[in-house]
Write a protein that holds these residues in place. Sequence first.
Motif, mmCIF file in Angstrom:
data_model
loop_
_atom_site.group_PDB
_atom_site.id
_atom_site.type_symbol
_atom_site.label_atom_id
_atom_site.label_comp_id
_atom_site.label_asym_id
_atom_site.label_seq_id
_atom_site.Cartn_x
_atom_site.Cartn_y
_atom_site.Cartn_z
ATOM 1 N N ARG A 202 43.683 22.857 39.124
ATOM 2 C CA ARG A 202 42.727 23.766 39.395
ATOM 3 C C ARG A 202 42.413 23.860 40.781
ATOM 4 N NH1 ARG A 202 44.471 24.522 35.462
ATOM 5 N NH2 ARG A 202 43.457 24.480 33.270
ATOM 6 N N SER A 203 41.730 24.946 41.329
ATOM 7 C CA SER A 203 41.267 25.081 42.765
ATOM 8 C C SER A 203 40.369 23.891 42.941
ATOM 9 C CB SER A 203 40.880 26.620 42.938
ATOM 10 O OG SER A 203 39.722 26.265 43.906
ATOM 11 N N PRO A 204 40.369 23.202 43.763
ATOM 12 C CA PRO A 204 39.614 21.926 43.993
ATOM 13 C C PRO A 204 37.955 22.572 44.268
ATOM 14 C CG PRO A 204 41.051 22.036 45.685
ATOM 15 C CD PRO A 204 41.600 22.864 44.892
ATOM 16 N N ALA B 164 52.960 27.378 38.737
ATOM 17 C CA ALA B 164 51.869 26.759 38.930
ATOM 18 C C ALA B 164 51.243 27.421 40.136
ATOM 19 C CB ALA B 164 51.763 25.430 38.777
ATOM 20 N N PRO B 165 49.816 27.753 40.219
ATOM 21 C CA PRO B 165 49.157 28.149 41.570
ATOM 22 C C PRO B 165 49.117 26.748 42.428
ATOM 23 C CG PRO B 165 47.570 28.090 39.874
ATOM 24 C CD PRO B 165 48.729 27.824 39.037
ATOM 25 N N ILE C 27 35.227 28.987 29.629
ATOM 26 C CA ILE C 27 34.899 29.357 30.859
ATOM 27 C C ILE C 27 36.105 29.358 31.946
ATOM 28 C CG2 ILE C 27 33.302 28.486 32.908
ATOM 29 C CD1 ILE C 27 32.083 26.397 30.632
ATOM 30 N N GLU C 28 36.624 30.643 31.505
ATOM 31 C CA GLU C 28 37.990 31.257 32.027
ATOM 32 C C GLU C 28 38.025 31.113 33.682
ATOM 33 O OE1 GLU C 28 40.169 31.594 29.861
ATOM 34 O OE2 GLU C 28 41.876 32.611 30.880
ATOM 35 N N GLU C 29 36.812 31.296 34.267
ATOM 36 C CA GLU C 29 36.781 31.423 35.817
ATOM 37 C C GLU C 29 37.483 30.534 36.429
ATOM 38 O OE1 GLU C 29 34.307 31.810 33.754
ATOM 39 O OE2 GLU C 29 33.104 33.712 34.264
ATOM 40 N N THR C 30 37.405 29.249 36.104
ATOM 41 C CA THR C 30 38.074 28.129 36.805
ATOM 42 C C THR C 30 39.557 28.168 36.883
ATOM 43 O OG1 THR C 30 36.468 26.741 35.580
ATOM 44 C CG2 THR C 30 37.843 25.705 37.106
ATOM 45 N N LYS C 31 40.059 28.734 35.804
ATOM 46 C CA LYS C 31 41.404 29.143 35.723
ATOM 47 C C LYS C 31 41.900 30.369 36.578
ATOM 48 C CE LYS C 31 43.191 27.395 31.629
ATOM 49 N NZ LYS C 31 43.457 27.439 30.079
ATOM 50 N N LEU C 32 40.954 31.013 37.019
ATOM 51 C CA LEU C 32 41.205 32.343 37.939
ATOM 52 C C LEU C 32 40.791 31.616 39.538
ATOM 53 C CD1 LEU C 32 40.139 35.273 35.896
ATOM 54 C CD2 LEU C 32 42.253 34.057 36.046
ATOM 55 N N GLY C 33 40.611 30.364 39.592
ATOM 56 C CA GLY C 33 40.273 29.909 40.962
ATOM 57 C C GLY C 33 39.221 30.345 41.408
#
Lengths: 284, 284, 284, 284, 284, 284
Positions: free
Chosen positions: A216-218, A269-270, C145-151
């Motif tokens: 995930r985005s850190p 993967a992002p 908590i989908e947001e984390t997957k969206l960065g």
Amino acid sequence: MNNSTSYKSMTIEVINKIAHIQLNRADKFNTMNLDFWQEFPKVIHDINNKAAARVIVISSTGKHFCAGMDLSVFTQKKQDKNIEIARKHEELRRSVLQLQACFNILENARIPVLMAIQGGCIGGAVDMVSAADCRYCTSDAFFSIEETKLGMTADLGTLQRLPKLISMGLVKELAYTGRRMSAQEAKEAGLVNNVYDDQESMLSAVMEIATEIAARSPLAVSGCKEMINYARDHSVADSLNYMSVWQSGMFQPQNDMMETFTAKTEKRAPEFEELTQIDNSKIF
Amino acid sequence: MNNSTSYKSMTIEVINKIAHIQLNRADKFNTMNLDFWQEFPKVIHDINNKAAARVIVISSTGKHFCAGMDLSVFTQKKQDKNIEIARKHEELRRSVLQLQACFNILENARIPVLMAIQGGCIGGAVDMVSAADCRYCTSDAFFSIEETKLGMTADLGTLQRLPKLISMGLVKELAYTGRRMSAQEAKEAGLVNNVYDDQESMLSAVMEIATEIAARSPLAVSGCKEMINYARDHSVADSLNYMSVWQSGMFQPQNDMMETFTAKTEKRAPEFEELTQIDNSKIF
Amino acid sequence: MNNSTSYKSMTIEVINKIAHIQLNRADKFNTMNLDFWQEFPKVIHDINNKAAARVIVISSTGKHFCAGMDLSVFTQKKQDKNIEIARKHEELRRSVLQLQACFNILENARIPVLMAIQGGCIGGAVDMVSAADCRYCTSDAFFSIEETKLGMTADLGTLQRLPKLISMGLVKELAYTGRRMSAQEAKEAGLVNNVYDDQESMLSAVMEIATEIAARSPLAVSGCKEMINYARDHSVADSLNYMSVWQSGMFQPQNDMMETFTAKTEKRAPEFEELTQIDNSKIF
Amino acid sequence: MNNSTSYKSMTIEVINKIAHIQLNRADKFNTMNLDFWQEFPKVIHDINNKAAARVIVISSTGKHFCAGMDLSVFTQKKQDKNIEIARKHEELRRSVLQLQACFNILENARIPVLMAIQGGCIGGAVDMVSAADCRYCTSDAFFSIEETKLGMTADLGTLQRLPKLISMGLVKELAYTGRRMSAQEAKEAGLVNNVYDDQESMLSAVMEIATEIAARSPLAVSGCKEMINYARDHSVADSLNYMSVWQSGMFQPQNDMMETFTAKTEKRAPEFEELTQIDNSKIF
Amino acid sequence: MNNSTSYKSMTIEVINKIAHIQLNRADKFNTMNLDFWQEFPKVIHDINNKAAARVIVISSTGKHFCAGMDLSVFTQKKQDKNIEIARKHEELRRSVLQLQACFNILENARIPVLMAIQGGCIGGAVDMVSAADCRYCTSDAFFSIEETKLGMTADLGTLQRLPKLISMGLVKELAYTGRRMSAQEAKEAGLVNNVYDDQESMLSAVMEIATEIAARSPLAVSGCKEMINYARDHSVADSLNYMSVWQSGMFQPQNDMMETFTAKTEKRAPEFEELTQIDNSKIF
Amino acid sequence: MNNSTSYKSMTIEVINKIAHIQLNRADKFNTMNLDFWQEFPKVIHDINNKAAARVIVISSTGKHFCAGMDLSVFTQKKQDKNIEIARKHEELRRSVLQLQACFNILENARIPVLMAIQGGCIGGAVDMVSAADCRYCTSDAFFSIEETKLGMTADLGTLQRLPKLISMGLVKELAYTGRRMSAQEAKEAGLVNNVYDDQESMLSAVMEIATEIAARSPLAVSGCKEMINYARDHSVADSLNYMSVWQSGMFQPQNDMMETFTAKTEKRAPEFEELTQIDNSKIF
């Protein structure tokens, strides 16, 4: 930080943005000796500041996770008989704060810390795992606020953080009696997120979770940690306002969020930039 | 305080440093009448101040633990029709504070209070058990925030303490509807620590826990209670600091802790000094 | 407010003092589009202020409860490239506060809000249900908590309210990874009060609970909501004092309470007056 | 309570709804001896609970207002050499809380407390006057946080309340050095409301203020005290909400307010009902 | 918003980024009638949201600034005799909150609000000026917490905000007695920043200060207001952390700060972009 | 620590238990350059931990006390253009926290810190002096929250600590306009404890105060500092409780207090033991 470094009380390995710390004094039940107290905060601090990993996993070796404070710590402490007693107390207060700080560092780190616990998690070890973000254990694990049995009150975080993690009524029974809480009980109470058959399957599962987190985005993950910790200690109104200010600087949809959309379109993967390094030796 | 004293609404027995209080108006479902409100705070206060025991167990008699406020309390209240209405409200506020104080005393006592609950725990009884440290019940026990069904809002602690003990979503359903929560549900929610088949096995188990607590250093146990209650109402940072100051005066390893080491070597149970008595009638 | 009103993103029906709101964009997974954000707060506000019902049930249609923010909201937002960046951030903060307020309204309403959740409850939907009083779901429901997957970091209440509803260790795992939590896990964690086989049985059960609530004194229920929400954000001491002041004005035993006694004697359901309407357009 | 009662350490006179307490051990500089500590809280408590007056004025006799703790208190304290040291500390903590409570009672009383200070106000006397509502002094008065000069930290309220009354930078200088603050400095700093030439003119002026207060609605005045004390310790948002709930019960315009209108029309002073008496020996 | 608009209870003029609001019912001592309560929040709201000015100055006309609540407000309030009394109290609470909100809007506005006060500032007017950022007055000005004289407790902010502005001991005397505080006393106490000979010189000076403020970066000024208000209600540690998060989004040195450097070099006044408009009718 | 040490941005001299730090870049108006930011926290930290003195006096050289941040700090900061913008913001937040920490150290030190201020005290210098215990200045001193004039919001403590030191209304005017506050105004507002004709007389007077402080028990003084700082950020109830726990360990009348009695009898100055040294490199 090398990919694999050996310390006296633990080993550290950083692979795929996951830092794996393992207590390595199995023959001493991984008790917390002077080496531990000196190495542990430094290790966490370095990983955090150097952005050397996106998540930390702490596990142990041998039959028991950790049996708490090594009694040698007490005996090695130099005793100066001639200090006036109130000043000794002031010094004792500072020592307690100093030891507490070694575990606070887990909470203050920008990245998640996962605990993988096998066998006994006793005394100071409960203080330590309470300060982590998530806890996982084997089915033979047990937790004990041993200090009461030793005639003292646990003072490194257990009594401060456990009541915010599990039912206060249970914390009190555990603290007053010093009895062991089983893995199953810990799961039902919400102290651990999951129980596994043995250490191998636990480590495998925890590493999988860590791998998810590392993907995930850190910055998004770091924001989650900051917000959840903040929420514990503030009203919902204060926490919502804090979130709004946080987003004003940290939410830049054209970067991390857009990368997730692009990656999805490109079926890959992002990829996210790391957090910047912190160098406390310099002001900037 | 004699080893066994009889009051109008309860009996008290102090054995092996355990004070056992039993509600004894089974034929009236142990409702809280004027006798109860006058005796209860005095009894707890005395045990606490005289350091007469190291732990308090509160149980009851008959089919139900306690059916809450005895309606005679309302009817016995002298009505002075001529008091100006705002002043009546000010007086009502003081009455609520006064009744709340009868249960706060459980929280403020220096020693743990365990509740052993059989059958119905209704209305004011939920306010009472919420203020105790640990709760245990029989399998036929049930809990009911009855007040809503009587057209009023529970005002003696239930709505203030339950949300810090169990899921807020569940507290709300219970409070809004006034429905009964079963023993099993109470266990899963974390309100009670354990459920037992019947009152006999419950009392036996709770006495065993009380015996464990009474075997510990009363100062160490008292410190645990103070810290856990403090943690509920403060941030972790404040609570850790408070702990450090507490230890500066209360942690004297050469005494209680050393006794546990010595006792272990000598293969005997450790012996600890009692807390000192408190005499509120004197300044010192 | 008519008994049944249709909005673009939802339908509302008020029967037997229960307001039933249903999200009605099943083909779009009931995502929160601009219509939703404009209609939702207005609808809740109106029901609350007009005392049009004693309890609100929010359910949805189709396979999933709600898939969170509709991405059209982002694209419809007018972009003014020329605004100085810090001012854009200030504006972003205000937008976050504004969206948060749409869910705060659930918490601030004088009457309970129950959520009946089927299938996916994703992203912004988790923020929404966290702000309700009680949650119920079908066995195929899941929370993400989908947001984390969206960065990005969820910013509309999830990270502020979930840690006060379920174990912090679990909230963190869910937030860091973005993984789905099943209905069963949600029940065990205390997020939902109950799980039902399918939407029909869920709606039937939730309506029964709502009917119970609607049969109670609306003032007593409103007091419960105020007290429980207050307790979440204040110390027990502050909350008890608040309760005493609240009762001084709101506890008038000769009315609602007496009505419950009379009704019992007369073997009928008690009848309670509604709360008064609030008209914000007028000072009084 | 008779209109004039004599105690060992003070005299009390209640005239025209003003209770005047005078320290009467001028030859001992009115130091706080055991008599004082036992009589003072009881006297305030009685006046408050019996609604015996609408305002309390505390003054003193002789050259100095009060020289703080009488050293006999320390020497009279029974010393039990054999108590374990940590338990002695626990006992000491309780003693400090007990002494603090003697001054908290000024803050918790429902009616205002005015302090008329002549000459020296030293050590414990500063703790006492800090807990009052308003302070007035003679031009030769001075204030000294004497404790630091005695090698200890003031512990009965000075360091807790003074920083909420005057500039923290000044409090610190006074506390660190133990130096005297003059009447003039106290006025400029905001500690005292006014300075008078001598005790006679001071008492005359303070009695005039007390007379003004006694002429007001005791409930309105009590509400002011509650609100201002509450505001000191809470956020403005919390305090405004508290006010709104307070008014819901305590603001009955048809009574006290209408009386002021009527009295004005009838060209007479308004007459207000007293607050109701509090009888702690009874629940109701 | 036109540059000059006339309302029933006030006039508004916006010149050089300064919005000047003047109460215009001098013949009625500018009492707060229904028109005022409806117009005032709307006017402040509009200026704030439309970024129509960078600072608001509120002054008045005639001999007195404002004599507080217009009694017609009470008489115009429709009385519904048949409402159950507790529900009337709930309604009263909502009314108080609603009136308080009319002044909270001054605190919550993004821009500073300056009060220029001549003559009497009485009752509700003290509530209003307490909620402003800075206060200035003429030498004949006086302040009176008149409510106590009317048999009620001031409930719109005076007792909540004054103790955070001036000495609590003085606030209490003013509130208990209802006496007038002179301009000089207000200056010494810190309630007003400055006292001027007459209204003309006051307005001239306040406009100069407003002009200074309007010349600054509106974002920098808005940050100051947010931080100082936040500091009042939070610990220093919390406030410092809040500042750090605020700066992360709002401190963009390459824009406003660089403009000040450039302007200095170019010997001209710096020019700053306005804050963006807020449109509450739209989500974005 | 030698008695006199020279650093690049300051000199330190320790005489008679007083550490005197002097900013020594008079030709640069003692602006805070990188040397300052690195040396300042280290110097305070060392004095505090080594118990090298009982009080710290900070003064300066030349015409002005300190003109705030040296602009070279900004230009020397390495710019990495390629960092993603949200990560830059996260980094900025960390930088602000790091700089704030350099002044927090004054507040957290166990010993008092006195500021002797001549001429201009500008921008970052106001942040610094706000974090000290007591402030003194020359008659030509002035204070300026210069940051607003530079298009930014002061972020190192001024806006967090000043509102707890002086009237909020004044802080706001100073912050919004950036105007200078004179020595006289600062004295009246309570920011400085005293104003002196020139630096020589100021230093002489401040050293006298420091000498007084150094003659007191360092533990008693340290307790005062801890209590007063704690009181600022907590309720009075919390602060009183904290005091009671503090005393349980720190009040040992048989030592420091007895020494003051003995010394008085023997007509000599009392002698007190120093606080123990803190060695952060070791756990104990």
